[in-house]
Design a protein around this motif. Structure first.
Motif, PDB file in Angstrom:
ATOM      1  N   GLY A 390       5.551 -27.445 -15.786  1.00 48.50           N
ATOM      2  CA  GLY A 390       6.222 -26.510 -16.680  1.00 48.50           C
ATOM      3  C   GLY A 390       7.686 -26.321 -16.381  1.00 48.50           C
ATOM      4  N   GLY A 391       8.178 -26.917 -15.286  1.00 43.53           N
ATOM      5  CA  GLY A 391       9.571 -26.720 -14.882  1.00 43.53           C
ATOM      6  C   GLY A 391      10.545 -27.706 -15.483  1.00 43.53           C
ATOM      7  N   ASP A 392      10.075 -28.619 -16.329  1.00 41.71           N
ATOM      8  CA  ASP A 392      10.956 -29.626 -16.922  1.00 41.71           C
ATOM      9  C   ASP A 392      11.724 -29.042 -18.105  1.00 41.71           C
ATOM     10  OD1 ASP A 392       8.400 -29.407 -18.054  1.00 41.71           O
ATOM     11  OD2 ASP A 392       8.528 -31.379 -18.997  1.00 41.71           O
ATOM     12  N   ILE A 393      12.477 -28.004 -17.808  1.00 41.75           N
ATOM     13  CA  ILE A 393      13.306 -27.299 -18.781  1.00 41.75           C
ATOM     14  C   ILE A 393      14.715 -27.885 -18.725  1.00 41.75           C
ATOM     15  CG2 ILE A 393      14.357 -25.063 -19.308  1.00 41.75           C
ATOM     16  CD1 ILE A 393      11.787 -23.774 -18.167  1.00 41.75           C
ATOM     17  N   LYS A 394      15.267 -28.253 -19.859  1.00 38.83           N
ATOM     18  CA  LYS A 394      16.576 -28.909 -19.908  1.00 38.83           C
ATOM     19  C   LYS A 394      17.637 -28.082 -19.191  1.00 38.83           C
ATOM     20  CE  LYS A 394      20.015 -30.814 -23.079  1.00 38.83           C
ATOM     21  NZ  LYS A 394      20.432 -30.969 -24.495  1.00 38.83           N
ATOM     22  N   ASP A 395      18.311 -28.744 -18.250  1.00 39.15           N
ATOM     23  CA  ASP A 395      19.386 -28.127 -17.459  1.00 39.15           C
ATOM     24  C   ASP A 395      18.900 -26.870 -16.714  1.00 39.15           C
ATOM     25  OD1 ASP A 395      21.221 -30.055 -18.371  1.00 39.15           O
ATOM     26  OD2 ASP A 395      21.668 -28.862 -20.157  1.00 39.15           O
ATOM     27  N   ALA A 396      17.584 -26.729 -16.556  1.00 38.19           N
ATOM     28  CA  ALA A 396      16.983 -25.554 -15.892  1.00 38.19           C
ATOM     29  C   ALA A 396      17.453 -24.250 -16.534  1.00 38.19           C
ATOM     30  CB  ALA A 396      17.302 -25.560 -14.399  1.00 38.19           C
ATOM     31  N   ASP A 397      17.740 -24.309 -17.842  1.00 40.37           N
ATOM     32  CA  ASP A 397      18.264 -23.151 -18.576  1.00 40.37           C
ATOM     33  C   ASP A 397      17.113 -22.475 -19.313  1.00 40.37           C
ATOM     34  OD1 ASP A 397      19.490 -21.355 -20.307  1.00 40.37           O
ATOM     35  OD2 ASP A 397      21.218 -22.645 -20.677  1.00 40.37           O
ATOM     36  N   PHE A 398      16.532 -21.460 -18.702  1.00 38.33           N
ATOM     37  CA  PHE A 398      15.372 -20.808 -19.306  1.00 38.33           C
ATOM     38  C   PHE A 398      15.729 -20.102 -20.607  1.00 38.33           C
ATOM     39  CE2 PHE A 398      12.649 -17.183 -20.140  1.00 38.33           C
ATOM     40  CZ  PHE A 398      11.395 -17.789 -20.140  1.00 38.33           C
ATOM     41  N   TYR A 409       7.934 -21.062 -32.675  1.00 37.18           N
ATOM     42  CA  TYR A 409       6.749 -20.213 -32.799  1.00 37.18           C
ATOM     43  C   TYR A 409       7.156 -18.823 -33.275  1.00 37.18           C
ATOM     44  CZ  TYR A 409       4.655 -23.959 -30.047  1.00 37.18           C
ATOM     45  OH  TYR A 409       4.220 -25.198 -29.599  1.00 37.18           O
ATOM     46  N   SER A 410       7.865 -18.771 -34.373  1.00 38.76           N
ATOM     47  CA  SER A 410       8.428 -17.510 -34.874  1.00 38.76           C
ATOM     48  C   SER A 410       7.354 -16.517 -35.311  1.00 38.76           C
ATOM     49  CB  SER A 410       9.375 -17.796 -36.045  1.00 38.76           C
ATOM     50  OG  SER A 410       8.682 -18.488 -37.083  1.00 38.76           O
ATOM     51  N   ALA A 411       6.132 -16.997 -35.566  1.00 33.73           N
ATOM     52  CA  ALA A 411       5.069 -16.099 -36.017  1.00 33.73           C
ATOM     53  C   ALA A 411       4.428 -15.320 -34.859  1.00 33.73           C
ATOM     54  CB  ALA A 411       3.994 -16.890 -36.764  1.00 33.73           C
ATOM     55  N   ILE A 412       4.732 -15.711 -33.639  1.00 39.54           N
ATOM     56  CA  ILE A 412       4.121 -15.064 -32.475  1.00 39.54           C
ATOM     57  C   ILE A 412       5.035 -13.959 -31.950  1.00 39.54           C
ATOM     58  CG2 ILE A 412       3.364 -15.432 -30.090  1.00 39.54           C
ATOM     59  CD1 ILE A 412       2.479 -18.205 -30.886  1.00 39.54           C
ATOM     60  N   ASP A 413       4.443 -12.850 -31.598  1.00 39.90           N
ATOM     61  CA  ASP A 413       5.165 -11.719 -31.011  1.00 39.90           C
ATOM     62  C   ASP A 413       6.075 -12.235 -29.891  1.00 39.90           C
ATOM     63  OD1 ASP A 413       5.798  -9.560 -29.192  1.00 39.90           O
ATOM     64  OD2 ASP A 413       4.251  -8.373 -30.161  1.00 39.90           O
ATOM     65  N   PHE A 414       7.370 -11.926 -29.997  1.00 40.97           N
ATOM     66  CA  PHE A 414       8.331 -12.473 -29.036  1.00 40.97           C
ATOM     67  C   PHE A 414       8.098 -11.955 -27.612  1.00 40.97           C
ATOM     68  CE2 PHE A 414      11.820 -13.473 -32.413  1.00 40.97           C
ATOM     69  CZ  PHE A 414      11.070 -14.559 -32.829  1.00 40.97           C
ATOM     70  N   THR A 415       7.515 -10.773 -27.477  1.00 36.44           N
ATOM     71  CA  THR A 415       7.195 -10.255 -26.143  1.00 36.44           C
ATOM     72  C   THR A 415       6.144 -11.137 -25.475  1.00 36.44           C
ATOM     73  OG1 THR A 415       7.642  -7.998 -26.878  1.00 36.44           O
ATOM     74  CG2 THR A 415       6.412  -8.254 -24.827  1.00 36.44           C
ATOM     75  N   ILE A 416       5.120 -11.491 -26.245  1.00 36.10           N
ATOM     76  CA  ILE A 416       4.083 -12.394 -25.729  1.00 36.10           C
ATOM     77  C   ILE A 416       4.678 -13.766 -25.459  1.00 36.10           C
ATOM     78  CG2 ILE A 416       1.956 -13.611 -26.336  1.00 36.10           C
ATOM     79  CD1 ILE A 416       1.022 -11.148 -27.805  1.00 36.10           C
ATOM     80  N   LEU A 417       5.526 -14.230 -26.370  1.00 33.17           N
ATOM     81  CA  LEU A 417       6.105 -15.564 -26.238  1.00 33.17           C
ATOM     82  C   LEU A 417       6.969 -15.679 -24.983  1.00 33.17           C
ATOM     83  CD1 LEU A 417       5.950 -18.165 -27.877  1.00 33.17           C
ATOM     84  CD2 LEU A 417       8.094 -17.509 -28.985  1.00 33.17           C
ATOM     85  N   LYS A 418       7.742 -14.640 -24.686  1.00 28.98           N
ATOM     86  CA  LYS A 418       8.569 -14.692 -23.472  1.00 28.98           C
ATOM     87  C   LYS A 418       7.694 -14.679 -22.225  1.00 28.98           C
ATOM     88  CE  LYS A 418      12.743 -12.965 -21.326  1.00 28.98           C
ATOM     89  NZ  LYS A 418      13.917 -12.069 -21.437  1.00 28.98           N
ATOM     90  N   HIS A 419       6.632 -13.875 -22.274  1.00 26.54           N
ATOM     91  CA  HIS A 419       5.684 -13.862 -21.152  1.00 26.54           C
ATOM     92  C   HIS A 419       5.106 -15.260 -20.927  1.00 26.54           C
ATOM     93  CE1 HIS A 419       2.050 -13.071 -18.828  1.00 26.54           C
ATOM     94  NE2 HIS A 419       1.338 -13.578 -19.825  1.00 26.54           N
ATOM     95  N   LEU A 420       4.691 -15.929 -21.983  1.00 25.63           N
ATOM     96  CA  LEU A 420       4.113 -17.267 -21.854  1.00 25.63           C
ATOM     97  C   LEU A 420       5.157 -18.268 -21.361  1.00 25.63           C
ATOM     98  CD1 LEU A 420       1.909 -17.463 -25.089  1.00 25.63           C
ATOM     99  CD2 LEU A 420       1.173 -16.967 -22.747  1.00 25.63           C
ATOM    100  N   GLY A 421       6.378 -18.139 -21.851  1.00 24.25           N
ATOM    101  CA  GLY A 421       7.441 -19.039 -21.404  1.00 24.25           C
ATOM    102  C   GLY A 421       7.727 -18.881 -19.925  1.00 24.25           C
ATOM    103  N   ARG A 422       7.772 -17.638 -19.464  1.00 21.88           N
ATOM    104  CA  ARG A 422       8.028 -17.385 -18.051  1.00 21.88           C
ATOM    105  C   ARG A 422       6.876 -17.871 -17.173  1.00 21.88           C
ATOM    106  NH1 ARG A 422      12.746 -17.537 -15.955  1.00 21.88           N
ATOM    107  NH2 ARG A 422      14.180 -15.888 -16.523  1.00 21.88           N
ATOM    108  N   ALA A 423       5.658 -17.656 -17.613  1.00 18.14           N
ATOM    109  CA  ALA A 423       4.502 -17.999 -16.788  1.00 18.14           C
ATOM    110  C   ALA A 423       4.232 -19.498 -16.748  1.00 18.14           C
ATOM    111  CB  ALA A 423       3.262 -17.264 -17.294  1.00 18.14           C
ATOM    112  N   TYR A 424       4.451 -20.188 -17.880  1.00 16.67           N
ATOM    113  CA  TYR A 424       4.004 -21.581 -17.981  1.00 16.67           C
ATOM    114  C   TYR A 424       5.121 -22.567 -18.298  1.00 16.67           C
ATOM    115  CZ  TYR A 424      -0.186 -18.806 -18.310  1.00 16.67           C
ATOM    116  OH  TYR A 424      -1.158 -17.887 -18.043  1.00 16.67           O
TER     117      TYR A 424
END
Length: 505
Positions: A390-398, A409-424
């Motif tokens: 999950g760390g293969d983020i371009k330029d390590a820019d989260f 994924y604009s249809a998903i609650d952004f609070t949940i989406l940020k949580h998923l992005g941070r975790a995975y």
């Protein structure tokens, strides 16, 4: 039934999983056995920092600090979703360490490890800007320096996932009952789900943390336990005490330090203590004295006093340190020590004392180096430039990565989406694709049915608490009723043949 491996690792904390990852990546056949859940003890009870350990300079631990500082940016590049930079504010307090000594220490800290990414130390006015009104009026000057945050339990899991994907077998809820030397290695009897099996290994790594000597006793009853020093560290979590992304490091009159760190958006994490721990104490939990100590220490600096009534959660862990015979628990070395016994001819039994999350990758390299004369690996050291799942983020820019997730994924609650992005990290998309964007039932602010199912399928979550308090910290944000509902759902969904056990709620 007997399974054969090159390497048996006992212990599923940060050291054990980092070694499993490194060894599997070099072509060794590896099995890791963890009695409980991954990161269920010391490795999820840290202050959650990737840092050099500024206070260790006072104990002349320059080698340890340099090693840790060098690892900060290595780890930051490898997992920018679960590790990110922080700025720490160290107030100058007249009557404690003089300002010139603090600045000298920070100068050394800035230059000892070859810092390239993180910004250098600066002097700050504590009565203006983002610090205004937060600290007591006597504190006017401070120093701002860099270290990093880490989601400690998630880092352990990412190491285990990477090890598994490189061929290692990860066995949680698996107890090593007996272990004995054979003419060609070691044979361990293990229990999982009340079923016994046998593991044969050419070498053993004892990464059992506080139980390292217990494992040695299984191998050689009566072996001296004088090399282990157990120290308990406790933390408190309060409602948010200050605004801003900065953290504080406070000096105490007893020469110790504590941190106050923004935590899970709505909270402040304060810790840690350093108290001797005896196995006879059994339960590892914060004492009333520790709560008072942390509250009073923080109140010496914050304008608004911190009281035990503001504590919403606590956690404690036991650090398995190498006993250097220092009478002060705070001064005992945090560096790791590797000890090899040959209970079987030319078959190593390596035990690990001490260590820090920050130096876990380097420790794993050293373990493989120690074992290299016994086990022939197919490759050289490789983890320094490798990326964790999950760390293969371009330029390590989260932040840029998260903006892309929001668009896709604009249809998903952004609070949940940020949580998923941070975790995975980038694997959040795998989770979302698995459920076709349907996250199912929601438990509390961010935990969903889809995420819990993913953790069971891909990350060895076997109990509700594995999800609530280790793979995520969702439990902190949920009401008792929400936790009850999730535990009930989990038992029904993932343990259909087991009775529902909700006694702990």
């Amino acid at each position: 039934m007997t399974s054969s491996f090159d390497l048996l690792i006992i212990g599923g904390g940060i050291n054990g999983t980092a070694i499993a990852r490194d060894a599997a990546g070099r072509g060794l056949s590896v099995v890791l056995c963890e009695r409980d859940d991954l990161a269920s003890h010391t490795s999820s009870a840290s202050t959650k920092l990737i840092h050099g350990g500024l206070r260790y300079l006072e104990y002349f631990e320059f080698g340890l600090v340099r090693k840790a500082l060098q690892e900060r940016e290595v780890l930051l590049r490898s997992a920018p979703h679960v590790i990110w930079p922080l700025r720490f504010i160290l107030p100058y307090d007249k009557g404690l360490r003089p300002a010139w000594l603090l600045r000298l220490g920070l100068f050394i800290y800035d230059h000892l490890g070859g810092r390239k990414i993180l910004p250098a130390t600066t002097t700050v006015n504590l009565q203006s800007g983002p610090f205004k009104g937060q600290l007591r009026s006597r504190l006017t000057k401070g120093f701002e320096y860099s270290d990093c945050w880490v989601e400690d339990a998630r880092l352990v899991t990412l190491n285990a996932v990477d090890a598994h994907e490189r061929g290692a077998r990860i066995r949680t809820q698996t107890t090593v009952k007996t272990i004995k030397a054979m003419h060609d290695g070691y044979e361990a009897e293990v229990y999982e789900n009340e079923k016994s099996s046998t593991i044969h290994a050419k070498a053993v790594v004892n990464a059992a943390g506080p139980w390292v000597e217990d494992i040695l006793q299984k191998m050689k009853p009566g072996k001296s336990t004088a090399e282990l020093r157990l120290v308990k560290g406790s933390h408190i979590v309060t409602k948010k005490l200050f605004d801003g992304d900065h953290c504080y490091i406070f000096q105490n009159s007893d020469d110790r330090i504590i941190f106050a760190i923004p935590y899970e958006s709505d909270y402040t994490l304060i810790g840690t203590t350093d108290n001797p721990y005896e196995p006879s104490d059994r339960v590892v939990e914060i004492s009333e004295e520790e709560k008072i100590y942390l509250c009073e220490s923080a109140s010496e600096y914050f304008r608004k006093p911190v009281t035990p009534l503001e504590i919403v959660w606590t956690y404690s862990g036991v650090r398995p340190l190498f006993d250097d015979k220092n009478s002060d628990a705070s001064a005992v070395t945090r560096d790791y020590v590797l000890k090899i016994d040959e209970f079987s001819e030319n078959a190593p039994f390596l035990s690990i004392y001490g260590g820090k999350i920050t130096t876990s990758r380097k420790l794993a390299e050293h373990v493989l180096e120690k074992l290299s004369s016994y086990l022939k690996t197919k490759s050289e050291p490789w983890t320094r430039d490798a990326i964790l799942p999950g760390g293969d983020i371009k330029d390590a820019d989260f932040d840029e990565f998260y903006e892309g997730l929001k668009i896709k994924y604009s249809a998903i609650d952004f609070t949940i989406l940020k949580h998923l992005g941070r975790a995975y990290g980038t694997r959040a998309e795998k989770l979302l694709e698995n459920c076709c964007g349907n996250l199912g039932q929601r438990f509390g602010p961010v935990l969903t049915e889809a995420e819990a199912n993913y953790l069971v399928e891909y990350e060895w979550a076997k109990a509700a608490d594995d999800v609530l308090w280790r793979r995520t910290k969702s439990g902190l944000h949920m009401t008792p009723s929400e936790q009850f509902d999730f535990k009930k759902w989990f038992e029904k969904t993932h343990r259909p043949n087991s009775p529902t056990t909700l006694d702990e709620i």
